[in-house]
Design an enzyme around this catalytic site. Structure first.
Site, mmCIF file in Angstrom:
data_model
loop_
_atom_site.group_PDB
_atom_site.id
_atom_site.type_symbol
_atom_site.label_atom_id
_atom_site.label_comp_id
_atom_site.label_asym_id
_atom_site.label_seq_id
_atom_site.Cartn_x
_atom_site.Cartn_y
_atom_site.Cartn_z
ATOM 1 N N GLY A 23 -14.034 -6.077 2.228
ATOM 2 C CA GLY A 23 -15.088 -5.758 1.263
ATOM 3 C C GLY A 23 -16.489 -6.119 1.674
ATOM 4 O O GLY A 23 -17.298 -6.478 0.802
ATOM 5 N N PRO A 24 -16.870 -6.022 2.965
ATOM 6 C CA PRO A 24 -18.222 -6.446 3.350
ATOM 7 C C PRO A 24 -19.335 -5.568 2.765
ATOM 8 O O PRO A 24 -20.466 -6.020 2.653
ATOM 9 C CB PRO A 24 -18.201 -6.367 4.881
ATOM 10 C CG PRO A 24 -17.144 -5.344 5.198
ATOM 11 C CD PRO A 24 -16.093 -5.548 4.143
ATOM 12 N N VAL A 25 -18.999 -4.325 2.400
ATOM 13 C CA VAL A 25 -20.028 -3.466 1.789
ATOM 14 C C VAL A 25 -19.841 -3.357 0.275
ATOM 15 O O VAL A 25 -20.401 -2.486 -0.372
ATOM 16 C CB VAL A 25 -20.089 -2.068 2.440
ATOM 17 C CG1 VAL A 25 -20.501 -2.165 3.886
ATOM 18 C CG2 VAL A 25 -18.754 -1.343 2.317
ATOM 19 N N ALA A 26 -19.056 -4.299 -0.285
ATOM 20 C CA ALA A 26 -18.951 -4.459 -1.741
ATOM 21 C C ALA A 26 -18.548 -3.172 -2.448
ATOM 22 O O ALA A 26 -19.238 -2.691 -3.353
ATOM 23 C CB ALA A 26 -20.269 -4.988 -2.300
ATOM 24 N N GLY B 270 -18.738 -0.218 -1.644
ATOM 25 C CA GLY B 270 -19.716 0.856 -1.526
ATOM 26 C C GLY B 270 -21.064 0.560 -2.130
ATOM 27 O O GLY B 270 -22.022 1.311 -1.929
ATOM 28 N N TYR C 20 0.821 -1.207 0.000
ATOM 29 C CA TYR C 20 0.000 0.000 0.000
ATOM 30 C C TYR C 20 0.861 1.265 0.000
ATOM 31 O O TYR C 20 1.685 1.472 0.898
ATOM 32 C CB TYR C 20 -0.936 0.033 1.208
ATOM 33 C CG TYR C 20 -1.870 -1.148 1.326
ATOM 34 C CD1 TYR C 20 -2.189 -1.954 0.224
ATOM 35 C CD2 TYR C 20 -2.448 -1.472 2.550
ATOM 36 C CE1 TYR C 20 -3.043 -3.022 0.348
ATOM 37 C CE2 TYR C 20 -3.321 -2.546 2.679
ATOM 38 C CZ TYR C 20 -3.604 -3.321 1.569
ATOM 39 O OH TYR C 20 -4.452 -4.394 1.685
ATOM 40 N N LEU D 180 -23.149 -1.494 -1.253
ATOM 41 C CA LEU D 180 -24.114 -1.731 -0.184
ATOM 42 C C LEU D 180 -23.990 -0.688 0.923
ATOM 43 O O LEU D 180 -24.469 -0.897 2.040
ATOM 44 C CB LEU D 180 -23.923 -3.131 0.409
ATOM 45 C CG LEU D 180 -24.198 -4.300 -0.548
ATOM 46 C CD1 LEU D 180 -23.858 -5.624 0.120
ATOM 47 C CD2 LEU D 180 -25.649 -4.295 -1.016
#
Length: 302
Positions: A198-201, A203, A51, A205
């Protein structure tokens, strides 16, 4: 915040950590956000030598100075920069892993890493050699535990079978349920913890981000995602937002030890952390969410 042991070891993390990749490269801003995360009870901070060409590790290192005991520090290795060349090359050799950890320790200003993860992995790697490197670093006290960050079931399967890894970091969300097919059951069966990114894909979700949803995600048409969001709204109620519902869905699988949503602002950070106190999903709610899978058919990564 609920605390979970990674792989049943003494490495204990809050169920909602922080993915540091989205941090600003503006040092003062990023450090302030990390301090706020720690103040809110976040313990797991995940970064990587990749990063911002190591700058992310440097910022994290400065932020946790004086607060090292409050942090479960995770970083990654395997992407090697060649001096004088743009970009990175993949290198999972024992020699490189043993060398790269020294640079990460220096940038992070610490003498040990809690969770050192291979940042990818292929079937062409010398997997046993990579494992030897992680075991050596563990024996030397430079790392406490190790894991792998991968979306490839065949690679994950080999590390689970051959090593003593405690975690697998993988992308997983309501819109990307591929890990449910093989990876998560495999981890649950073998006592390895999943760390979800990435639980909210990206953005799609997230609250108020219909623009992200309309652009589509992983080949799923934007109109399909908008329809799915409308169906999910009924499950949000007054106690959960859309993104918190998505985070709770990832946490609902018994193999998942933590999620690491990213945050680039105080508002996003607080909203993510508040998911820890929002109601957990019931078994009926999980089944209902799974029943409204988008029409798009996923393919496994190999």
């Amino acid at each position: 915040m609920k605390q979970n042991k990674l792989g049943g070891t003494d490495l204990v993390v809050g169920e909602i950590g922080m993915g540091c990749m989205s941090l600003s490269t503006e040092e003062s801003k990023a450090i302030a956000l990390l301090h706020e995360a720690l103040d809110l009870g976040v313990t797991l901070l995940d970064t990587a030598d990749l990063y911002d060409e190591g700058r992310n590790e440097e910022i994290v290192g400065k932020a946790i100075k004086g607060r090292r005991s409050d942090v479960v520090l995770a970083t990654k290795v395997g992407n090697r920069r060649i001096p004088g060349q743009d970009g990175w090359v993949w290198d999972a050799s024992k020699e490189y892993i043993l060398e790269a950890v020294k640079d990460s320790l220096r940038r992070l200003q610490t003498d040990y890493i809690d969770l050192y993860q291979l940042h990818g992995g292929t079937m062409d790697d010398n997997i046993d050699e990579a494992i030897e490197a992680f075991e050596q670093l563990k024996n030397e006290g430079l790392i406490r535990q190790y894991g792998i960050s991968s979306i490839r079931p065949n690679v994950i399967r080999e590390y689970v079978k051959r090593s003593h890894l405690v975690s697998v970091m993988s992308q997983y969300s309501i819109l990307d349920r591929r890990p449910e097919e093989e990876v998560l059951p495999l981890l649950a069966e073998n006592g390895v913890s999943a760390i979800v990114r990435g639980p909210v894909a990206s953005g799609a979700l997230a609250d108020g981000r219909e623009d992200k949803a309309q652009k589509g995600y992983l080949g799923i048409d934007g109109a399909e995602i908008m329809d799915l969001r409308r169906q999910l709204e009924a499950l949000c109620g007054s106690e959960r937002s859309m993104s918190q519902l998505a985070i709770r869905y990832a946490l609902s699988h018994p193999a998942v030890g933590a999620v690491i949503p990213g945050a680039s602002s105080s508002e996003q950070l607080r909203h993510n952390v508040e998911a820890a106190s929002s109601p957990a999903l019931t078994e009926d709610e999980v089944r209902l969410i799974r029943s409204i899978r988008p029409a798009n058919q996923y393919t496994q990564h190999r």
